[in-house]
Design an enzyme around this catalytic site. Structure first.
Site, PDB file in Angstrom:
ATOM      1  N   ALA A  50      -2.262 -21.500  -4.756  1.00 58.67           N
ATOM      2  CA  ALA A  50      -1.531 -20.827  -5.802  1.00 58.67           C
ATOM      3  C   ALA A  50      -2.339 -20.253  -6.957  1.00 58.67           C
ATOM      4  CB  ALA A  50      -0.748 -21.965  -6.427  1.00 58.67           C
ATOM      5  N   ALA A  51      -3.666 -19.772  -6.527  1.00 63.01           N
ATOM      6  CA  ALA A  51      -4.548 -19.547  -7.319  1.00 63.01           C
ATOM      7  C   ALA A  51      -4.631 -17.679  -7.590  1.00 63.01           C
ATOM      8  CB  ALA A  51      -5.937 -19.849  -7.130  1.00 63.01           C
ATOM      9  N   ASN A  59       5.354 -10.708  -2.355  1.00 62.43           N
ATOM     10  CA  ASN A  59       4.261 -10.057  -2.955  1.00 62.43           C
ATOM     11  C   ASN A  59       4.777  -8.981  -4.141  1.00 62.43           C
ATOM     12  OD1 ASN A  59       2.365 -11.366  -1.408  1.00 62.43           O
ATOM     13  ND2 ASN A  59       3.003 -10.028   0.198  1.00 62.43           N
ATOM     14  N   ALA A  75      42.269 -23.772 -36.451  1.00 60.85           N
ATOM     15  CA  ALA A  75      41.353 -22.483 -35.926  1.00 60.85           C
ATOM     16  C   ALA A  75      40.840 -22.005 -37.050  1.00 60.85           C
ATOM     17  CB  ALA A  75      42.505 -21.130 -35.732  1.00 60.85           C
ATOM     18  N   ARG A 133      26.350 -25.605 -26.956  1.00 62.16           N
ATOM     19  CA  ARG A 133      24.887 -25.445 -26.823  1.00 62.16           C
ATOM     20  C   ARG A 133      24.378 -27.084 -26.768  1.00 62.16           C
ATOM     21  NH1 ARG A 133      24.244 -23.133 -32.369  1.00 62.16           N
ATOM     22  NH2 ARG A 133      21.992 -23.763 -32.427  1.00 62.16           N
ATOM     23  N   ARG A 176       0.492  -7.474  -6.831  1.00 61.25           N
ATOM     24  CA  ARG A 176       1.319  -6.431  -6.623  1.00 61.25           C
ATOM     25  C   ARG A 176       2.785  -6.603  -7.170  1.00 61.25           C
ATOM     26  NH1 ARG A 176       0.217  -7.617  -0.516  1.00 61.25           N
ATOM     27  NH2 ARG A 176      -0.678  -9.383  -1.468  1.00 61.25           N
ATOM     28  N   ASN A 224      42.540 -33.064 -34.203  1.00 61.34           N
ATOM     29  CA  ASN A 224      42.859 -31.771 -34.009  1.00 61.34           C
ATOM     30  C   ASN A 224      42.301 -30.769 -35.016  1.00 61.34           C
ATOM     31  OD1 ASN A 224      44.823 -29.564 -32.597  1.00 61.34           O
ATOM     32  ND2 ASN A 224      44.876 -29.105 -34.750  1.00 61.34           N
ATOM     33  N   LYS A 249       2.095 -15.006 -10.096  1.00 59.85           N
ATOM     34  CA  LYS A 249       2.952 -14.656  -9.157  1.00 59.85           C
ATOM     35  C   LYS A 249       3.737 -16.011  -8.922  1.00 59.85           C
ATOM     36  CE  LYS A 249       1.902 -13.696  -5.073  1.00 59.85           C
ATOM     37  NZ  LYS A 249       1.435 -12.829  -3.625  1.00 59.85           N
TER      38      LYS A 249
HETATM   39  C1  UD1 Z   1      -1.868 -13.817   3.694  1.00 64.16           C
HETATM   40  C2  UD1 Z   1      -2.519 -13.967   5.035  1.00 64.16           C
HETATM   41  C3  UD1 Z   1      -1.651 -13.075   5.735  1.00 64.16           C
HETATM   42  C4  UD1 Z   1      -0.483 -13.693   5.824  1.00 64.16           C
HETATM   43  C5  UD1 Z   1       0.297 -13.772   4.544  1.00 64.16           C
HETATM   44  C6  UD1 Z   1       1.551 -14.422   4.638  1.00 64.16           C
HETATM   45  C7  UD1 Z   1      -4.924 -14.287   4.383  1.00 64.16           C
HETATM   46  C8  UD1 Z   1      -6.261 -13.480   4.333  1.00 64.16           C
HETATM   47  N1  UD1 Z   1      -3.813 -13.531   4.735  1.00 64.16           N
HETATM   48  O1  UD1 Z   1      -1.776 -12.643   2.988  1.00 64.16           O
HETATM   49  O2  UD1 Z   1      -2.274 -13.065   7.077  1.00 64.16           O
HETATM   50  O3  UD1 Z   1       0.482 -12.740   6.648  1.00 64.16           O
HETATM   51  O4  UD1 Z   1      -0.601 -14.543   3.646  1.00 64.16           O
HETATM   52  O5  UD1 Z   1       2.295 -14.256   3.257  1.00 64.16           O
HETATM   53  O6  UD1 Z   1      -4.875 -15.621   4.057  1.00 64.16           O
HETATM   54  N2  UD1 Z   1      -4.633 -17.279  -3.188  1.00 64.16           N
HETATM   55  C9  UD1 Z   1      -5.462 -18.195  -3.700  1.00 64.16           C
HETATM   56  N3  UD1 Z   1      -6.684 -17.893  -3.852  1.00 64.16           N
HETATM   57  C10 UD1 Z   1      -7.299 -16.571  -3.513  1.00 64.16           C
HETATM   58  C11 UD1 Z   1      -6.469 -15.579  -2.673  1.00 64.16           C
HETATM   59  C12 UD1 Z   1      -5.217 -16.127  -2.596  1.00 64.16           C
HETATM   60  O7  UD1 Z   1      -5.065 -19.236  -4.137  1.00 64.16           O
HETATM   61  O8  UD1 Z   1      -8.589 -16.448  -3.567  1.00 64.16           O
HETATM   62  C13 UD1 Z   1      -3.178 -17.428  -2.790  1.00 64.16           C
HETATM   63  C14 UD1 Z   1      -2.206 -16.749  -3.557  1.00 64.16           C
HETATM   64  O9  UD1 Z   1      -2.094 -17.274  -4.660  1.00 64.16           O
HETATM   65  C15 UD1 Z   1      -1.146 -16.709  -2.643  1.00 64.16           C
HETATM   66  C16 UD1 Z   1      -1.840 -17.071  -1.311  1.00 64.16           C
HETATM   67  O10 UD1 Z   1      -3.116 -17.615  -1.396  1.00 64.16           O
HETATM   68  O11 UD1 Z   1      -0.250 -17.924  -2.829  1.00 64.16           O
HETATM   69  C17 UD1 Z   1      -1.811 -15.933  -0.335  1.00 64.16           C
HETATM   70  O12 UD1 Z   1      -2.475 -14.930  -0.826  1.00 64.16           O
HETATM   71  P1  UD1 Z   1      -2.253 -13.464  -1.010  1.00 64.16           P
HETATM   72  O13 UD1 Z   1      -2.961 -12.559  -1.550  1.00 64.16           O
HETATM   73  O14 UD1 Z   1      -0.579 -13.237  -1.249  1.00 64.16           O
HETATM   74  O15 UD1 Z   1      -2.458 -13.039   0.783  1.00 64.16           O
HETATM   75  P2  UD1 Z   1      -1.634 -12.306   1.356  1.00 64.16           P
HETATM   76  O16 UD1 Z   1      -2.096 -10.724   1.382  1.00 64.16           O
HETATM   77  O17 UD1 Z   1      -0.062 -12.211   1.421  1.00 64.16           O
HETATM   78 CA    CA Z   2       1.266 -13.259  -0.241  1.00 62.97          CA
END
Ligand code: UD1
Ligand code: CA
Length: 486
Positions: A21-22, A242, A394, A347, A27, A391, A34
């Site tokens: 998740a880094a 993405n 209004a 609320r 996109r 009650n 993201k």
């Molecule tokens: C990646 C896969 C691809 C696959 C797709 C599925 C690779 C090289 N490619 O592509 O084959 O079809 O996922 O969804 O792995 N992230 C990090 N650190 C980084 C880069 C990415 O934590 O340095 C995390 C992103 O936050 C994301 C996940 O890894 O949650 C995937 O990265 P993303 O850049 O979305 O890869 P895709 O191009 O989708």
């Molecule tokens: Ca992805």
């Protein structure tokens, strides 16, 4: 609906989850990382954490990097409770490096490591369990999917025997490879034994100059080992988010999945495509959700209630047989057989007892309301304790704010608040007391008393006739002046 965390049990559980998740998510064109974008009020990352935990992982690592404080802040409840551990990826140089980042914290661990992507939210825990089972005895198993449109995904390469011989990213793929419709979901199960040594062998000689986790396939094959795979029967599970368009598509799939679950459990939805139910909502059988209903947060709706149309409820509970029509309710509790709306705004901090009625254009905030009390029309009641059987006429209002401090209003059981009463807090109206319509009540009213605060009415006889005559005279003198002027 949320996958339950219950079956994390026993020493037999030996697998660990690592969620990537880094990344920034370029996109998405967003200042927000993201994985924090939401589907049904729940972050993408939250869905993945839930799936990992439901699959019984003994540890769940989340690798953060881009805006890590923001991501960690959002999942603080998981971190504080020990369900999630954070690992930092110093440089965002690719998914192989993402997994490498966990080398230290995984020292001494053995068994399986499931690698998940924080942007693949539709994955089911059952599929993860199947992936773990399939990985028994192998160095790695990858979850693949057959999709109609593979654009953007890594493609699975197989030899003439159907054995996996590589994964190629779209940007590195040949025309022919791009036509392959079996994709890499970005979800894998690895044997921890030897994993980090294999990751070290991955280079970045590719179109994006990144260290691709997918290249581990080559390393495993070079060792003479095989790469296992399972293919998800439901390709929607594989969907990576993405872009905003994919976010909307994933939202739609999740909405349908959750709604179908609740309809199976006995909830009526005449137009399910117009109901949005977050994963942590609980509905009892025989609840009816009318169109344009949005339920989020931990919310519970009891049996027989009719919610909507046009209603939003978050972090609240609604008792049996209640009706909520065209209203908003936040962080509050509503009892049984209550009637809310149309167009009520409840609320945070309200506790409404059974059979309470909150009617048209009524706003409540931080109010406790006793059984059977009615606030039927056009009122604002804030910071108040109201007894049972009251009650409120209004247009009545609690004047709770003096510009600096909020003050409390207390109204006893069976009191009758006349229409358009201004209750100037702090103030207390006793049990069975009555306030006269249009009174501004600034002093406490003893139990059983009538409080009347308004000036004596004065009637001016024949006023309309005199006014008419004066107006007619004014018009004729104006006309005369007009003629003179010509
Ligand atoms: C990646 C896969 C691809 C696959 C797709 C599925 C690779 C090289 N490619 O592509 O084959 O079809 O996922 O969804 O792995 N992230 C990090 N650190 C980084 C880069 C990415 O934590 O340095 C995390 C992103 O936050 C994301 C996940 O890894 O949650 C995937 O990265 P993303 O850049 O979305 O890869 P895709 O191009 O989708
Ligand atoms: Ca992805």
């Amino acid at each position: 609906m949320h996958a339950k965390i219950e079956h994390v049990e026993g020493s037999s559980v030996s697998h660990i989850a690592l969620i990537m998740a880094a990344g920034q998510g370029t996109r998405m064109k967003s200042t927000k990382p993201k994985v924090l974008h939401e589907i049904l009020d729940t972050s993408l990352l939250d869905y993945v954490i839930s799936a990992a935990q439901a699959a019984g992982c003994k540890r769940t690592l989340v690798v953060t990097g881009h805006k890590c404080e923001e991501v960690e802040g959002r999942i603080a409840h998981h971190i504080d409770s020990g369900r999630v551990e954070i690992v930092h990826q110093e440089q965002l140089i690719g998914t192989a490096n993402t997994v490498q980042s966990a080398r230290e914290v995984l020292k001494g661990e053995s068994g399986k490591l499931i690698v998940l992507s924080g942007d693949v939210p539709l994955l089911r825990s059952e599929t993860l369990e199947a992936l773990i089972d399939a990985c028994t005895g192998s160095a790695m198993t990858v979850l693949t999917a057959q999709v109609a449109d593979p654009t953007g995904y890594g493609r699975i390469l197989r030899d003439e025997y159907g054995t996996i011989c590589g994964i190629v990213e779209e940007k590195d793929a040949t025309e022919e490879q791009r036509r392959i419709t079996e994709i890499n979901t970005g979800i894998y199960c690895f044997d921890l034994n030897g994993l980090f040594e294999r990751l070290e062998k991955i280079g970045n000689e590719n179109a994006q100059h990144e260290y691709y986790l997918t290249d581990i396939v080559r390393v495993v094959l070079d060792e003479g080992l095989s790469v296992g795979s399972i293919t998800s029967s439901d390709s929607s599970e594989a969907m990576g988010v993405n872009s905003r368009v994919q976010l909307a598509e994933a939202s739609h799939i999740m909405q349908r999945r959750i709604n179908e679950h609740w309809m199976t459990e006995g909830v009526t939805m005449p137009a399910p495509e117009l109901c949005w139910i977050a994963p942590d909502v609980e509905l009892e059988p025989d609840v009816t959700l009318m169109p344009m209903t949005i339920l989020s947060g931990p919310t519970h709706i009891a049996s027989g209630s009719v919610i909507g149309p046009d209603t939003r409820i978050s972090n609240s509970s609604i008792g049996e047989g209640s009706v909520v029509d065209s209203s908003v309710i936040k962080n509050s509790e509503v009892g049984k057989h209550a009637t809310i709306g149309p167009r009520a705004y409840v609320r945070p901090g309200c506790v409404l007892d059974d059979e309470v009625k909150v009617g048209t254009s009524v706003e409540l905030k931080n109010v406790q309301v006793g059984k059977g009390t009615k606030i039927p029309h056009l009122s604002y009641i804030g910071d108040a304790t109201i007894g049972a059987g009251v009650n409120i006429g209004a247009g009545s209002i609690t004047c709770n704010y003096d510009g600096t401090v909020k003050h409390h209003t207390t109204i006893g059981d069976g009191a009758f608040i006349g229409s358009d009463t201004m209750l100037i807090a702090p103030v207390e109206v006793g049990t069975q007391a009555t306030t006269g319509a249009a009174s501004a009540i600034a002093h406490d009213v003893p139990a059983g008393a009538l409080a009347l605060e308004r000036s004596e009415q004065k009637n001016v006889d024949g006023w309309h006739e005199r006014k008419q005559k004066k107006e007619d005279a004014d018009v004729s003198s104006h006309d005369t002046h007009g003629k003179d002027a010509q």
